[in-house]
Design an enzyme around this catalytic site. Sequence first.
Site, PDB file in Angstrom:
ATOM      1  N   GLU A  92     -11.840  -5.507 -21.215  1.00 12.68           N
ATOM      2  CA  GLU A  92     -10.999  -5.542 -20.019  1.00 12.68           C
ATOM      3  C   GLU A  92      -9.621  -6.135 -20.288  1.00 12.68           C
ATOM      4  OE1 GLU A  92     -13.683  -6.076 -16.033  1.00 12.68           O
ATOM      5  OE2 GLU A  92     -13.648  -7.769 -17.423  1.00 12.68           O
TER       6      GLU A  92
ATOM      7  N   GLU B 202     -21.715  -8.480 -20.899  1.00 11.77           N
ATOM      8  CA  GLU B 202     -20.577  -9.094 -20.215  1.00 11.77           C
ATOM      9  C   GLU B 202     -19.525  -9.575 -21.209  1.00 11.77           C
ATOM     10  OE1 GLU B 202     -18.114 -10.665 -17.212  1.00 11.77           O
ATOM     11  OE2 GLU B 202     -19.728  -9.170 -17.180  1.00 11.77           O
TER      12      GLU B 202
ATOM     13  N   LYS C 159      -8.873  -5.419  -8.775  1.00  8.60           N
ATOM     14  CA  LYS C 159      -9.822  -6.476  -8.453  1.00  8.60           C
ATOM     15  C   LYS C 159     -10.998  -5.935  -7.666  1.00  8.60           C
ATOM     16  CE  LYS C 159     -11.157 -10.743  -8.540  1.00  8.60           C
ATOM     17  NZ  LYS C 159     -11.652 -11.277  -9.810  1.00  8.60           N
TER      18      LYS C 159
ATOM     19  N   CYS D  52     -14.865 -30.120  -2.803  1.00 12.24           N
ATOM     20  CA  CYS D  52     -14.384 -31.264  -2.039  1.00 12.24           C
ATOM     21  C   CYS D  52     -12.904 -31.500  -2.300  1.00 12.24           C
ATOM     22  CB  CYS D  52     -15.171 -32.512  -2.425  1.00 12.24           C
ATOM     23  SG  CYS D  52     -16.935 -32.390  -2.089  1.00 12.24           S
TER      24      CYS D  52
ATOM     25  N   LYS E 194     -15.699  -8.265 -21.070  1.00  8.49           N
ATOM     26  CA  LYS E 194     -14.520  -9.117 -20.911  1.00  8.49           C
ATOM     27  C   LYS E 194     -13.497  -8.822 -22.003  1.00  8.49           C
ATOM     28  CE  LYS E 194     -15.060 -11.147 -17.189  1.00  8.49           C
ATOM     29  NZ  LYS E 194     -15.645  -9.860 -16.767  1.00  8.49           N
TER      30      LYS E 194
ATOM     31  N   ARG F 282      -9.877 -24.863   0.473  1.00  7.87           N
ATOM     32  CA  ARG F 282     -11.009 -25.073  -0.434  1.00  7.87           C
ATOM     33  C   ARG F 282     -12.344 -24.973   0.285  1.00  7.87           C
ATOM     34  NH1 ARG F 282      -9.429 -28.302  -5.196  1.00  7.87           N
ATOM     35  NH2 ARG F 282     -11.456 -29.287  -5.204  1.00  7.87           N
TER      36      ARG F 282
ATOM     37  N   TRP G 210     -17.758 -30.853   0.990  1.00  9.04           N
ATOM     38  CA  TRP G 210     -18.752 -29.788   1.053  1.00  9.04           C
ATOM     39  C   TRP G 210     -20.079 -30.412   0.659  1.00  9.04           C
ATOM     40  CZ3 TRP G 210     -17.018 -24.459  -1.346  1.00  9.04           C
ATOM     41  CH2 TRP G 210     -16.334 -23.738  -0.358  1.00  9.04           C
TER      42      TRP G 210
ATOM     43  N   ASN H  17     -16.095 -36.087  -5.874  1.00  8.08           N
ATOM     44  CA  ASN H  17     -16.250 -34.636  -5.980  1.00  8.08           C
ATOM     45  C   ASN H  17     -17.169 -34.370  -7.166  1.00  8.08           C
ATOM     46  OD1 ASN H  17     -16.011 -31.894  -5.933  1.00  8.08           O
ATOM     47  ND2 ASN H  17     -13.866 -31.823  -6.557  1.00  8.08           N
ATOM     48  N   GLY H  18     -18.354 -33.828  -6.934  1.00  7.05           N
ATOM     49  CA  GLY H  18     -19.292 -33.569  -8.006  1.00  7.05           C
ATOM     50  C   GLY H  18     -20.690 -34.014  -7.627  1.00  7.05           C
TER      51      GLY H  18
ATOM     52  N   HIS I 251     -31.625   0.877 -34.208  1.00  5.54           N
ATOM     53  CA  HIS I 251     -31.758   2.261 -33.767  1.00  5.54           C
ATOM     54  C   HIS I 251     -30.401   2.944 -33.609  1.00  5.54           C
ATOM     55  CE1 HIS I 251     -36.115   1.890 -32.944  1.00  5.54           C
ATOM     56  NE2 HIS I 251     -35.789   0.621 -32.736  1.00  5.54           N
TER      57      HIS I 251
END
Length: 614
Positions: A494, A487, A609, A2, A491, A27, A75, A101-102, A510
Site C-alpha cells: 500500500e 497484513e 480511505k 482520557c 501494508k 477524544r 473514558w 490515562n491508562g 507448494h
Amino acid sequence: MCGIVGYVGGRPAGPILFDALQRLEYRGYDSAGIAVLDGEGGVFLEKAAGRLSILVKAAGDRVPQGTIGIAHTRWATHGKPTIANAHPHIDCNGDYLVIHNGIVENYRPIKDDLMARGHTFSSDTDTEIIAHLVEESSARGNGLEEAVRESLGAIEGAYSILVMSVSEPDKIVAARVGNAGGIVVGYGEGEMFLASDLPAIVPYTHKVAFLENGDLATIGPQGAQYFDSNGRGLDRQPIIISYGDVTVAKGGYKHFMLKEIMEQSQAVTNTLRGRLSFDPPEISLEEVPFSQRELADFRRVVLVGMGTSLHAAMVGRTMIEELARVPAEVDNASEFRYRNPVIDSSTLVVSLTQSGETVDTLAAMEEAKSKGARIVTISNMENSQATRVADHTIYIRAGMEIGVASTKCLVNSMAALYLLAACMGRARGVLDGSQMATMVDDLARLPALVGAALETGPLCQELALVYFRMNDFLYLGRGINYPMALEGALKLKEISYSHAEGYQAGEMKHGPIALIDQDMPVVAIALKDRLYAKMLNNIEEVKARDGKVIAIATEGDEYLASRADHVVYLPPVPYLLSPILSVVPMQLFAYYIAVRRGCDVDQPRNLAKSVTVE
C-alpha cells in the site's frame, strides 16, 4: 482516550483548564473533573458524570482564583462513569491529587494491601491507588517528586499521570510510562502547561517538549525539570511548533500514519474501557444486547470484511472458534452476496468496516439481512450506514484515523473481536469464571504489551535502511498469525509500492519456495506458540535457499536469533492476542521503507480511505 491538562503560572487556572478540556472533547469521554489549589492551603475539587458542560455548570463561579490546577476527561476502564469514579482522585488526607490515562494492571493486590493498612477508598478505579501510594511515600519523608517516582515503581502497566499536592502548591509532577498516551509540556512566560494532546495548549504556547517513555517532569511557573525512573536528570529541550492545523493534528510526528501507529497502545485501552470488570472478572458488551440464550443459540458465525478488515475477520474466526466453540467462517464481502450464501436466523453475521461505508460490506450485510441472519457490525464511525443496517454495533473507539493505510483500526478491531468471542464463550458455557479471570488479566496487560511492541521502531527503521531497495518480499505466518502475514504484505504494498505476498507458511513448499533467493527477503512470524516448531522448519527451508530472514520472535529466543538474519523481539503474549502485537513491527517496517523510498505515506497513490463504489 482520557484528556489530561495542567497549568501553573500567574493567571487563574480554572478558565485555562476548562478551555483546554474543551479542545480535547474530540477524544471522547464519559465524565470530567477539575482541581484548583485556592492559594490558602485548600483545594477546590469538582467532578461530574457526562459532558464537560455539566462540569462547568456544576462548578459555576465557585472556582477559586488559584494559579495551579489539573483537569481531566475520562473514558471509563475500571468502574462505571460516575461522579465518584471521575478524576481527579485524592488520598485519605486530602493532600495529593492525581489524574491518569491508562491502566494500572496490578491495582487489585495493591489496593488490597493499602486497605489492610487502613486506607479507605471512595471509587472503583485503579487510579485512586496512585494517590494513596504517594501519600504513603510522603509519610516516609519524601518530597512530591520522590514520592511519585517511588510510587510508580510499584505499578505495572502503561500510563501517563499528573500529580499535584496541597502541601507543595507550586509544582505539578508528570510522568509517562510505556506508550499509553503521551504528555506534552508547554512553555509560556512565567507559566507552564501540560496536556495529553497538542490542541489543548496550542492557543497558549508554541514552545513544547514531549515526555518520552520513562520520563518524569516537575513543572513550575518558571520551567520544567526532567528525570528518568531512577531520579537522574534528563535533557529535554523544547521545540517550536507552528500553529498550522495539520502540524498540530500530527502531534509532532512526520506523518499521520506514524502518529496512528504510535497511538495503538492507547487505542487498545479505548476499546477495552468499560467492557472489563475486574471484581468479579467479566467481559461485557452492552452494545450487543443479545440475551445469553440468543448468544448460545447461534449455530454458526460468518465474518465479512475487505482488505485490512478482512484480515481482522480471519483472526476473529480463530478467536470465536476457540473461545466460543461455534463454527465460524470468513468471507470476502465483495464475493459474499454473489454465491447465494446458506444462512438463516441461526447465523450471526459479523461485519467489519472501519468507516461503516464500505460498499461491498454494506451489500453483504443487506444480503445477510434478507436471509434472516442477525448482524453485528464492528466499526469506528458512529451513525455510519453499517451501524444503521446492523442489529447491533461494537464501536472500536480508535479515534480519527487520517492515514489511508489502516493501522490502529485493525488492532482495535481484533481486540473487539476477542471481546465478542469471550462473551459468546461465556454464554455458551465454554468459559468458566477462572478462565474469565485469566482473560481479563491478559486484556489488562495488553496496552502495555502493545507499548513494548512499539519500542521496536528504531530496529525497524534500521532494517528499512537495509532492505528498502528490494522490490519483492515474502511474508510467512501460521495459525492465527497467518492473517498478519497477509497484513504485513498489504501494508508494504500500500505505502511503499513494493511487491509483497503473504502466505501460510505451510503453503510455501507448494509454489512460492521457487521464488526464494538472496534477493527475496522473507518476514517470518515465529512467536513461541503452538506452531513454533513448524515455523522453525519453514525458516530452515528459506535459509537453505539463501533467503534473507527477518524473524518476529518472542523475547529470549536465542535459537531463532542463530538461524535468522535479523530478529525483532516481542514480549510473551497469549496466543489469541498475539496478532495484536505481531502486526506492529510490520507496520513500522512498511512505514520506514516507504519513507526511505520517498513515497506519500499518508495518501498512497490510487487508494482511498473508504471505498464507497464497487
